[in-house]
Design an enzyme around this catalytic site. Structure first.
Site, short mmCIF file in Angstrom:
data_model
loop_
_atom_site.label_atom_id
_atom_site.label_comp_id
_atom_site.label_asym_id
_atom_site.label_seq_id
_atom_site.Cartn_x
_atom_site.Cartn_y
_atom_site.Cartn_z
N HIS A 84 -38.00 -17.75 -77.96
CA HIS A 84 -37.48 -18.06 -76.99
C HIS A 84 -38.42 -18.20 -75.90
CE1 HIS A 84 -36.54 -14.44 -74.64
NE2 HIS A 84 -36.27 -13.83 -75.78
N ASP A 86 -37.44 -18.87 -72.34
CA ASP A 86 -37.31 -18.41 -71.25
C ASP A 86 -37.49 -16.76 -70.96
OD1 ASP A 86 -35.13 -17.97 -73.14
OD2 ASP A 86 -33.58 -18.06 -71.83
N ASP A 118 -40.94 -9.75 -73.83
CA ASP A 118 -39.70 -10.68 -74.20
C ASP A 118 -39.98 -11.93 -73.61
OD1 ASP A 118 -37.19 -10.97 -74.68
OD2 ASP A 118 -36.22 -10.15 -73.42
N GLU A 152 -31.96 -18.44 -74.70
CA GLU A 152 -31.61 -17.28 -75.31
C GLU A 152 -31.20 -16.20 -74.28
OE1 GLU A 152 -32.02 -13.36 -77.14
OE2 GLU A 152 -32.85 -14.01 -75.36
N GLU A 153 -31.98 -16.16 -73.15
CA GLU A 153 -31.23 -15.07 -72.22
C GLU A 153 -29.89 -15.48 -71.56
OE1 GLU A 153 -32.59 -12.43 -72.23
OE2 GLU A 153 -34.87 -12.81 -72.52
N GLU A 180 -38.68 -11.34 -81.36
CA GLU A 180 -38.53 -10.58 -80.46
C GLU A 180 -39.38 -9.33 -80.71
OE1 GLU A 180 -36.49 -11.04 -77.84
OE2 GLU A 180 -35.09 -12.36 -78.38
ZN LIG Z 1 -35.76 -11.89 -75.96
#
Ligand SMILES: [Zn+2]
Length: 452
Positions: A84, A86, A118, A152-153, A180
């Site tokens: 991801h 974001d 992350d 994703e977040e 991740e």
């Molecule tokens: Zn993540």
């Protein structure tokens, strides 16, 4: 035979990779609102240099998903790398030792920034792995598909879920890795085979407001809420029992491979409540009261009170039975009327339940039979010079979209960075971890795609 060439290529270009990574970190993609298109354009430019076919799928206000392909052949084995773009907001900038988007490099060893772990580290490592396979002109019979996603977040429906239901729908997926951060310091790297689900419920108690000098004329909504909170543990009896995907004994055995013996692991678990807490959270359903708000003035009986309960679900556990259990507790044990939504203002004494956020857990059942997974494991062990271990993620990620509807049950989570530093102040990544993960992603893709 290409392994050496891949590793040489990575060792020779480390500085360039770190600079590209820092540029991506410094690019704004804070979600909300997202702005992931900023990152997608930089990735597209980077891959264009070596003529990798890339598609950007824009949506909303400056948001986008991206898909890139190693080649045009989709008839062999397809490997999906998902990451991801974001990042979560940094919180108060003053709390950070260095500005949160400076990508500050410390002693040539660490990079500090929001998104470093992350998961721009994992995402960039996957982008670079794709570039290496293309630039070395490695012949493979399968295809590597890079999916850089938005959202994703904030739940992933506009990101991973949208991609697999649209551009990726017709492409069969034989194995997927989500990059991740899978470090659990001080342990070696983990490979996550499952994730927990979550359910956040907003409870609103509606009472009757009034003057605090005559409390008996009102109905105090904060007292109503405290009755619910006091009885909350009882819902465990109303929820159908769920078995964890991996029982405690087996989980301990899985971690034990990184210790000289199981006795030493037992001792460390006893000494480290944090690690013990993580292990325990993986075998049971949990709930936590996380927010509460009520009352408008010192001398007014509160007419309403709101609270949020955060439930963490085991893979396979569904949202409906938990909502039903909560309803039963409030209606039958406490005698209040439960409503799903209030239309306009109401004078009724009642409790309103609303789902604030929900996602299913997921788990790859057949992992022990997979030869591909064993190879992934062996590559990590070779590159990191330490045995990794199979484990479950206590939080949730996008893997449930890939696993649960049958698109690609054989999905794992692995990436550079430590899960504990994600979303935290002074988030960081070790540069060596980042470089190692590029090696793992490139070598695994080469091995996986070379086989018929
Ligand atoms: Zn993540």
């Amino acid at each position: 035979m290409y392994e050496k060439a891949i590793l040489n290529e990575i060792d020779q270009n480390k500085e360039e990779y770190v600079e590209f990574f820092r540029k991506i970190i410094q690019t704004d993609s804070i979600n909300p609102p997202g702005n992931e298109k900023n990152v997608a354009i930089i990735i597209e430019d980077y891959l264009k240099e070596i003529k990798i076919k890339t598609e950007i799928f824009p949506f909303g206000d400056n948001r986008a998903n991206l898909i890139a392909y190693l080649n045009d052949n989709f008839n062999g084995k397809n490997l999906l790398y998902n990451g991801h773009m974001d990042v979560v907001p940094p919180g108060s900038k003053d709390d950070w030792k260095n500005p949160p988007f400076s990508a500050f490099v410390k002693r040539n060893k660490f990079i500090f920034s929001r998104g470093a772990a992350d998961m721009k580290g994992g995402l960039v490592a996957m982008v670079i792995a794709l570039k290496i396979l293309k630039s070395l002109k490695i012949e493979v019979s399968g295809n590597l598909i890079l999916n850089a996603v938005a959202d994703e977040e904030t739940g992933g429906r506009l990101g991973t879920a949208w991609c697999i239901n649209n551009p990726l729908k017709s492409i069969k997926c034989d194995f997927a890795v989500i990059g991740e951060p899978s470090g659990l310091n001080p342990l070696p790297k983990a490979i996550f085979l499952g994730e927990k689900g979550h359910l956040q419920v907003k409870i609103t108690t509606n009472g009757i407001s009034g003057h605090a000098s005559m409390p008996s004329l009102g109905k105090n909504a904060i007292y109503m809420m405290s009755e619910i909170i006091e009885k909350l543990d009882r819902i465990d009896e109303y929820i159908p029992k769920s078995k964890p995907p991996i029982e405690m004994d087996k989980l301990k055995k899985l971690i034990a491979v990184t210790f000289p013996s199981e006795e030493i692991l037992e001792r460390i678990l006893n000494e480290q409540p944090m690690l013990q807490g993580v292990v325990q959270s993986l075998v049971k359903f949990s709930k936590a009261l996380t927010m509460i708000k009520g009352g408008i003035k010192e001398n007014v009986i509160p007419g309403s009170c709101e609270a949020i309960i955060d439930f963490r679900l085991l893979p396979g556990q569904k949202v409906d039975p938990i909502m039903n259990a909560l309803k039963k507790l409030i209606e039958e044990d406490l005698g209040y009327i439960v409503k799903n939504q209030i239309f306009g203002s109401t004078k009724d004494i009642c409790v309103v339940l609303e789902i604030f956020n929900a996602s299913d857990g997921s788990y790859w059942n057949q992992w022990e039979k997979s030869q591909d997974l064993k190879e992934f494991y062996n590559i990590i062990e070779t590159i990191y010079e330490k045995k990794p271990f199979y484990f479950l993620l206590p939080a949730s990620a996008d893997a449930h979209y890939l696993r649960n509807d049958g698109y690609c049950p054989q999905t794992i989570l692995f990436g550079p960075g430590s899960a504990g530093t994600a979303h935290a102040i002074d988030e960081y990544i070790e540069i060596q971890d980042f470089i190692n993960s590029i090696k793992v992603f490139a070598l695994f893709a080469y091995n996986f795609l070379s086989k018929k």
